[in-house]
Design an enzyme around this catalytic site. Structure first.
Site, short mmCIF file in Angstrom:
data_model
loop_
_atom_site.label_atom_id
_atom_site.label_comp_id
_atom_site.label_asym_id
_atom_site.label_seq_id
_atom_site.Cartn_x
_atom_site.Cartn_y
_atom_site.Cartn_z
N SER A 162 -33.53 -9.20 -25.50
CA SER A 162 -34.28 -10.34 -26.03
C SER A 162 -35.03 -11.12 -24.96
O SER A 162 -35.87 -11.95 -25.28
CB SER A 162 -33.34 -11.28 -26.79
OG SER A 162 -32.41 -11.88 -25.90
N LYS A 199 -31.12 -17.12 -22.98
CA LYS A 199 -32.42 -17.49 -23.56
C LYS A 199 -33.14 -18.46 -22.62
O LYS A 199 -32.55 -18.99 -21.68
CB LYS A 199 -32.25 -18.15 -24.93
CG LYS A 199 -31.44 -17.36 -25.94
CD LYS A 199 -32.14 -16.10 -26.42
CE LYS A 199 -31.27 -15.36 -27.44
NZ LYS A 199 -31.85 -14.03 -27.78
#
Length: 255
Positions: free
Chosen positions: A50, A91
């Site tokens: 991701s 993230k």
């Protein structure tokens, strides 16, 4: 004993002392660098892609242990949030408490009405896969997106949660400063300038580079100091052999 021999012995003793000091200092730097790194950084293995292309699935990263209150926009963080799976996740922070996040205007992420340049995204990829309606980040929280926007399960997917997709700062375990493995991505993470003009600016790099330099310098000093003895001994032998030959030749000539 000749003056030359006394000089050589003096130089030899001085060289031995200096080589010993080099080895001692090298050990301090080498071991100190590792201890420093163990205290300041926590290694993590990134489970998904991701954060591609910045960090790939399976990459080994070094996260500086820090309080979530010190995190700023643009930082890549490791965090755990029960509603997201309660596993360590990685993230990028794109918004902090009070920020208004939306996407997309001209294909760019908007923070407080201003477009943000995001050079870390894949070439040709938009700032969000499905768009982000205008959302205000609650105080004390962070809005987090993956760099691979089309497949990242991030704040844009959790907008229906009670915190509008954000996570509390207390969920942060560390800030990623560098990729340690694999070698093709080895290096420190750059701080994105797109957030630099916002209140609080961007964070300063951690001490990972100094840590690496300490380890490298220590290794060089240890190897150099340890090599001095054999090299100096070989050089002394090389100087002594011609003098021995000269003495033998002179004796034979006199006889």
């Amino acid at each position: 004993m000749s003056r030359t021999q006394r000089t050589d012995e003096g130089h030899g003793r001085l060289g031995s002392v200096l080589s010993g000091l080099a080895v001692a200092l090298g050990c301090v730097l080498f071991l100190g660098g590792f201890v420093w790194g163990a205290v300041v950084y926590q290694p993590y293995t990134v489970p998904t892609g991701s954060m591609t292309p910045t960090i790939g699935a399976g990459d080994r990263v070094l996260a500086e242990r820090m309080d979530g209150d010190d995190v700023r926009r643009g930082d890549v963080v490791v965090f755990q949030q029960a509603s997201w799976g309660d596993l360590p996740m990685v993230k990028r922070v794109v918004g902090v408490g009070g920020d208004r996040i939306s996407c997309c205007t001209d294909g760019k992420l908007m923070v407080n009405g201003k477009p943000v340049a995001e050079p870390y995204l894949l070439e040709g990829e938009g700032a969000a896969a499905t768009g982000i309606p205008a959302t205000t980040v609650p105080k004390g929280n962070l809005f987090l997106l993956g760099d691979e926007r089309s497949g990242s399960l991030d704040s844009s997917v959790h907008l229906g949660d009670s915190n509008h997709g954000s996570v509390p700062r207390s969920a942060v375990e560390g800030r990623v400063d560098a990729v340690a493995w694999p070698t093709e991505r080895l290096g420190t993470l750059e701080r994105p300038e797109g957030f630099a003009d916002m209140p609080g600016g961007i964070s300063d790099p951690g001490p990972v580079r100094l840590m690496v330099w300490a380890v490298v310098a220590g290794a060089v000093l240890v190897l150099g100091g340890a090599a001095y003895g054999p090299v100096a001994k070989r050089m002394r032998r090389g100087r002594e052999r011609p003098r021995s030959g000269e003495r033998s030749g002179a004796t034979a000539h006199v006889g």
